[in-house]
Design an enzyme around this catalytic site. Structure first.
Site, PDB file in Angstrom:
ATOM      1  N   ASP A  67       0.728  -1.078  -0.020  1.00 54.86           N
ATOM      2  CA  ASP A  67       0.029   0.057  -0.040  1.00 54.86           C
ATOM      3  C   ASP A  67       1.143   1.430  -0.126  1.00 54.86           C
ATOM      4  O   ASP A  67       2.143   1.273   0.248  1.00 54.86           O
ATOM      5  CB  ASP A  67      -0.935   0.159   1.101  1.00 54.86           C
ATOM      6  CG  ASP A  67      -0.595  -0.278   2.597  1.00 54.86           C
ATOM      7  OD1 ASP A  67       0.868  -0.531   2.642  1.00 54.86           O
ATOM      8  OD2 ASP A  67      -1.061  -0.756   3.374  1.00 54.86           O
ATOM      9  N   ASP A 136      -7.570  -2.748  14.337  1.00 59.07           N
ATOM     10  CA  ASP A 136      -8.947  -2.968  13.760  1.00 59.07           C
ATOM     11  C   ASP A 136      -9.049  -4.173  12.889  1.00 59.07           C
ATOM     12  O   ASP A 136     -10.033  -4.485  12.270  1.00 59.07           O
ATOM     13  CB  ASP A 136      -9.258  -1.642  13.151  1.00 59.07           C
ATOM     14  CG  ASP A 136      -8.926  -1.157  11.919  1.00 59.07           C
ATOM     15  OD1 ASP A 136      -7.904  -2.056  11.449  1.00 59.07           O
ATOM     16  OD2 ASP A 136      -9.287  -0.424  11.110  1.00 59.07           O
ATOM     17  N   HIS A 138      -7.313  -4.844  10.086  1.00 60.27           N
ATOM     18  CA  HIS A 138      -6.868  -4.833   8.983  1.00 60.27           C
ATOM     19  C   HIS A 138      -5.754  -5.470   8.454  1.00 60.27           C
ATOM     20  O   HIS A 138      -4.620  -5.598   9.227  1.00 60.27           O
ATOM     21  CB  HIS A 138      -7.104  -3.452   8.273  1.00 60.27           C
ATOM     22  CG  HIS A 138      -6.072  -2.437   8.681  1.00 60.27           C
ATOM     23  ND1 HIS A 138      -6.283  -1.256   8.961  1.00 60.27           N
ATOM     24  CD2 HIS A 138      -4.615  -2.779   8.843  1.00 60.27           C
ATOM     25  CE1 HIS A 138      -5.006  -0.557   9.305  1.00 60.27           C
ATOM     26  NE2 HIS A 138      -4.061  -1.420   9.280  1.00 60.27           N
ATOM     27  N   GLU A 143      -9.818  -1.689   5.432  1.00 63.21           N
ATOM     28  CA  GLU A 143     -10.244  -1.426   6.754  1.00 63.21           C
ATOM     29  C   GLU A 143     -11.587  -2.289   6.918  1.00 63.21           C
ATOM     30  O   GLU A 143     -12.038  -2.911   5.862  1.00 63.21           O
ATOM     31  CB  GLU A 143     -10.779   0.084   6.543  1.00 63.21           C
ATOM     32  CG  GLU A 143      -9.479   0.861   6.579  1.00 63.21           C
ATOM     33  CD  GLU A 143      -8.872   1.010   7.928  1.00 63.21           C
ATOM     34  OE1 GLU A 143      -8.466  -0.028   8.511  1.00 63.21           O
ATOM     35  OE2 GLU A 143      -8.132   2.109   8.088  1.00 63.21           O
TER      36      GLU A 143
HETATM   37  C1  GLP Z   1      -0.545   0.135   8.513  1.00 62.92           C
HETATM   38  C2  GLP Z   1      -0.261  -0.707   7.077  1.00 62.92           C
HETATM   39  C3  GLP Z   1      -0.612  -2.186   7.548  1.00 62.92           C
HETATM   40  C4  GLP Z   1       0.081  -2.672   8.869  1.00 62.92           C
HETATM   41  C5  GLP Z   1      -0.620  -1.547  10.094  1.00 62.92           C
HETATM   42  C6  GLP Z   1      -0.017  -2.063  11.266  1.00 62.92           C
HETATM   43  O1  GLP Z   1      -1.981   0.595   8.454  1.00 62.92           O
HETATM   44  N1  GLP Z   1      -1.314  -0.265   6.302  1.00 62.92           N
HETATM   45  O2  GLP Z   1       0.156  -3.018   6.475  1.00 62.92           O
HETATM   46  O3  GLP Z   1      -0.228  -3.857   9.010  1.00 62.92           O
HETATM   47  O4  GLP Z   1      -0.015  -0.219   9.798  1.00 62.92           O
HETATM   48  O5  GLP Z   1       1.452  -1.473  11.400  1.00 62.92           O
HETATM   49  P1  GLP Z   1       2.222  -1.367  12.883  1.00 62.92           P
HETATM   50  O6  GLP Z   1       3.214  -2.748  12.559  1.00 62.92           O
HETATM   51  O7  GLP Z   1       2.877  -0.279  13.038  1.00 62.92           O
HETATM   52  O8  GLP Z   1       1.521  -1.945  13.956  1.00 62.92           O
END
Ligand code: GLP
Length: 262
Positions: A67, A136, A138, A143
């Site tokens: 993403d 959440d 995702h 989402e």
């Molecule tokens: C973002 C990314 C996800 C990732 C999530 C959790 O929203 N788009 O791909 O898994 O963050 O991130 P973190 O590893 O910082 O908790």
């Protein structure tokens, strides 16, 4: 689903890095799906060490990231392009033209999304998709409520995700409201998915993803439909799982069996 519960975040990162390194050794032109966020950073550091110390060779590897924020150019300090550059690409021998991320500043975003899907297909599909999980539930930026058959497209971020990611931007107001993300359908086409989750703040999302019903409300739960998924967790992220003793027993038996086979 193979659920691996490691003692702490460092051990979980090492297990994830070992999976990726084993694939790259077995298939030097592997196609890797990569993730951003805080969680994969230590896994990337270990891959960098393996490259430096053992010559782990990324020369023929191709990568596709999950993403990118809409509106952030590749040079923006909080763009995922820049994140990948700083956390991995600058430190291993990945060829820049073989590393792709979704384009968040394209004039025609739907066309850029379709081109991204086509590029993944032309590369022969993703061999291993590394994933994190949002609080959440995702995966990527799919989402709650996202189609479980969705493809790469633009998504609105939830208030929870904006809050979670504000730590990278300094304040919530600076977090983009839109992102280009691979869809759950895109992710499920990867030949193997490896989800890395650490910390107690992920425990409820992990429980829902692994032991809850398959639901668009927790898009990570769609991984239950994939035949080759490895969930790599630390004890804290596994803290809400009802069947953790079973997963540990099965994993220990699996490791004994594969050690005997070697
Ligand atoms: C973002 C990314 C996800 C990732 C999530 C959790 O929203 N788009 O791909 O898994 O963050 O991130 P973190 O590893 O910082 O908790």
């Amino acid at each position: 689903m193979r659920v691996i519960i490691e003692a702490d975040a460092a051990a979980a990162a090492a297990t994830a890095a070992d999976f990726i390194a084993a694939l790259v050794r077995r298939k030097p032109d592997a196609v890797l799906g990569l993730a951003t966020g805080g969680t994969p950073v230590s896994c990337y550091q270990l891959l960098i060490e393996m490259h430096r110390q053992e010559g782990l060779d990324f020369g023929q590897v191709r990568t596709f990231n999950l993403d990118e924020y809409v509106g952030l150019p590749a040079t923006h300090p909080q763009s995922y392009h820049r994140f990948m550059q700083e956390q991995l690409f600058d430190h291993v021998n990945l060829q820049p033209e073989r590393c792709q991320l979704p384009d968040g500043v394209a004039d025609d975003l739907p066309a850029a999304c379709a081109a991204y899907e086509a590029a993944i297909r032309e590369a022969g599909g993703i061999d291993l998709q590394l994933l994190g999980i949002g609080t959440d539930g995702h995966i990527a930026f799919n989402e709650p409520g996202s189609s479980l058959a969705g493809r790469t497209r633009v998504k609105h971020l939830t208030a929870e995700t904006i809050r979670d990611n504000a730590r990278f931007f300094g304040d919530e107001a600076s977090v983009p409201r839109l992102a280009v993300t691979m869809g759950v359908g895109t992710i499920l086409e990867a030949r193997c998915c490896l989800l890395l989750a650490t910390g107690a703040h992920k425990a409820e999302a992990v429980r829902a993803a692994v032991e809850g019903p398959v639901s668009a409300s927790i898009t990570a739960s769609a991984l239950q439909l994939h035949p080759d998924v490895v969930m790599v967790l630390d004890e804290a992220a596994a803290g809400e799982l009802q069947r953790s003793e079973y997963y540990k027993m099965a994993e220990a038996a699996e490791r004994t069996r594969s050690a005997a086979a070697e």
